[in-house]
Design an enzyme around this catalytic site. Structure first.
Site, mmCIF file in Angstrom:
data_model
loop_
_atom_site.group_PDB
_atom_site.id
_atom_site.type_symbol
_atom_site.label_atom_id
_atom_site.label_comp_id
_atom_site.label_asym_id
_atom_site.label_seq_id
_atom_site.Cartn_x
_atom_site.Cartn_y
_atom_site.Cartn_z
ATOM 1 N N TRP A 102 0.814 -1.216 0.000
ATOM 2 C CA TRP A 102 0.000 0.000 0.000
ATOM 3 C C TRP A 102 0.837 1.250 0.000
ATOM 4 C CZ3 TRP A 102 -4.702 0.182 -1.683
ATOM 5 C CH2 TRP A 102 -5.412 -1.026 -1.766
ATOM 6 N N ASP A 176 -2.036 6.244 6.460
ATOM 7 C CA ASP A 176 -3.103 5.445 5.845
ATOM 8 C C ASP A 176 -3.450 4.380 6.873
ATOM 9 O OD1 ASP A 176 -4.634 3.573 4.559
ATOM 10 O OD2 ASP A 176 -3.253 3.264 2.881
ATOM 11 N N LYS A 200 -12.974 -2.018 5.940
ATOM 12 C CA LYS A 200 -12.332 -3.024 6.762
ATOM 13 C C LYS A 200 -12.927 -3.016 8.174
ATOM 14 C CE LYS A 200 -8.665 -2.422 3.625
ATOM 15 N NZ LYS A 200 -8.886 -3.564 2.766
#
Lengths: 364, 364
Positions: A102, A176, A200
């Protein structure tokens, strides 16, 4: 309530059954309004109450200080990979800590708008360690430092946010936190901006949470789309464009559920126990393996491997038959991955460990 | 099913009750998977079936030709105001037809990325007429021509799409069809790209539909965010980033409902009848007024005024008490607005007309 399977998806992920039941019950008529939440004007009184309560509950749960704005946006983490540098880079230099897939993607995308540099990387260990903050090369001209505080794919988590000031940098820290938001407290004194897709730990896909310190607003590049300009979004209470109203409602129900569980401190306690149960089992086993350095291991996303990978399909089929769902690892890493977000009870982790033990026996 | 109120919201708007009932019934377990649709990995088999069927059904309903890509995106119409020029303008000139608030906003935002010109405008009639295509000043260098084919706020609709070729232009036509998509057929031979937020006629807010001719892909500016690059979205089957899965599912249920009603031709027949009922009543009344030129009147969004505006609050309170919801006009236009999307049955329009008659009598 009948027993549901245990869903280990990395995201979109399991929601609390209680939240889904409330949503189903209110689907055609929210609180006597005669409307589903998804049928309400976002400018109306009823939805106004829903979004205001969602924000207030989130602020309370995460102890978000008053000088931070809470924005409900769209576009997910990959959208934010462009939206953050469009808003914060001022076209200058930005430093990235590379800890997995990511942060790599974020770094690459930022290069469209800024001088995107690498301050540190764990690529040499195949993203199984944490680059120690003391080793980070942060430039004095960095507009911000980007960190993915939990790498969903590689299963690497920063268990403490870096104190950039102590490292000699005045740059704001951008995190993030998509895949571990609301699983543990956040030390906001070390954060300038935090973003995360909801899918999530907060709600359904299609909602992006941005928490940003007020002094970072107002510096967007002229090419920043209005709908993704944090100042514009903040000035309009997340309603410059029509927000994803139903997703915000479901996130709000999730926040209420979190409060009923005892809040973030209690979720952290549970998440520590859940992760310990699975890691301890894997570490004692010669049949399964987790390759992440112990101090870098994520509580949320636990990738693991069968030593004999020819048994992967059999493992997954047996898990599915027992109601242990979505355990296949990400294609870039392979093997298995168990995601243990807030909605996963410890009973689900026990059921997984029981199955893993039995599968090992059967294969012996 | 108990009777529900009639919801005239301009968007987010009424959904078919049947769709909401199916969604409520499947909330905790979609087709025996043990998962809510919002708990499924977007890469898994189950969601793969849902999105594939949604696209196929939409293609069939709207008769979308094979050379068009169907993209499920995020960011709404206001997001597309930037995303379209980022993808299609090539930094050159773009011509806008100004017919109301939405085309004005689109024109303003495009100026960040292109030379945004005005080819025609109905501002001189306060957005109550249609600028005749023969009068449009389309440049030979126009990368595209932008048209809002139904103006939600001003209640102006193009009942025929312009034939740009017949006007001597080779530029592709871009239409913002947010508020009348699926209410009538689309002549795709005249369209290069169509976009729309889902929250009026397709599903919940947070999903944006883009239908784009393949030859228009691949020309995005380097500053276009990857998550909003049509080529990238198309190459990844709308899954470059995690799509708004639950919103896509609800749109898919709506597409199936549309098929059960008899498809778009039948919806158009109903929409013509519904709009005629309300316009005819207003035109015969000296108490109410619609200010849009008859040939420019929208079937979907019908703004109207009480001649005596001091009675607005009483009108709205009486409507609410009768279960006629969300009739307040947009703040920029004032008065009332009845949005008659596909989910509004003719019985709802009859109930509105009945109430309007009775209110007029009571005030006499």
């Amino acid at each position: 309530m009948t027993a549901r399977p245990y869903n280990f998806s990395a995201g979109p992920a399991a929601m609390p059954a209680e939240v889904l039941e409330i949503a189903a019950g209110e689907m055609l008529d929210w609180h006597g309004t005669g409307m589903s939440v998804m049928e309400m004007s976002h400018r109306g009184k009823a939805f106004g109450e829903i979004i205001a309560r969602a924000e207030a509950d989130l602020r309370s749960l995460l102890a978000i200080p008053a000088q931070f704005k809470v924005l409900f946006m769209q576009g997910g983490g990959l959208g934010e990979n462009a939206i953050v540098p469009l808003n914060l880079s001022r076209g200058g230099a930005v430093d990235f800590v590379i800890s997995g897939s990511w942060s790599q993607k974020s770094h690459k995308e930022a290069g469209r708008y800024a001088q995107a540099r690498v301050a540190a990387s764990n690529a040499d260990t195949k993203h199984t360690t944490l680059p120690a903050p003391a080793s980070w090369a942060i430039g004095g001209d960095a507009q911000y430092v980007h960190l993915c505080s939990n790498e969903t794919i590689h299963g690497v988590e920063f268990h403490e946010l870096p104190d950039l000031k102590a490292l000699g940098s005045d740059a704001p820290l951008v995190i993030d936190f998509s895949s571990h938001v609301a699983s543990r407290p956040v030390d906001w004194s070390r954060v300038g901006l935090a973003f995360g897709g909801a899918q999530k730990n907060l709600g359904p896909a299609g909602l992006t949470l941005v928490v940003v310190r007020e002094d970072l607003l107002g510096h967007a590049l002229p090419i920043c789309p209005s709908a993704f300009n944090y100042q514009t979004v903040a000035d309009n209470g997340s309603m410059y464009n029509t927000p994803p109203t139903y997703a915000i409602y479901l996130a709000g129900l999730t926040f209420q559920w979190l409060q009923r569980q005892g809040g973030i401190a209690e979720m952290e306690r549970r998440n520590i126990a859940k992760a310990a149960l699975l890691y301890d089992f894997i570490d004692r086993s010669a049949f399964y393996e987790n390759r992440v350095a112990p101090e870098a291991r994520s509580r949320m996303n636990i990738p693991f491997f069968l030593q004999d990978e020819s048994r992967n399909e059999a493992f997954l089929a047996g898990a599915q038959a027992r109601g242990l769902l979505q355990l296949k690892g990400h294609k870039s890493v392979g093997g298995m991955r168990a995601s243990l977000y807030n909605a996963m009870p410890i009973e689900g982790v026990r059921a997984l460990v029981d199955y893993m033990q039995q599968f090992e026996k059967e294969m012996a």
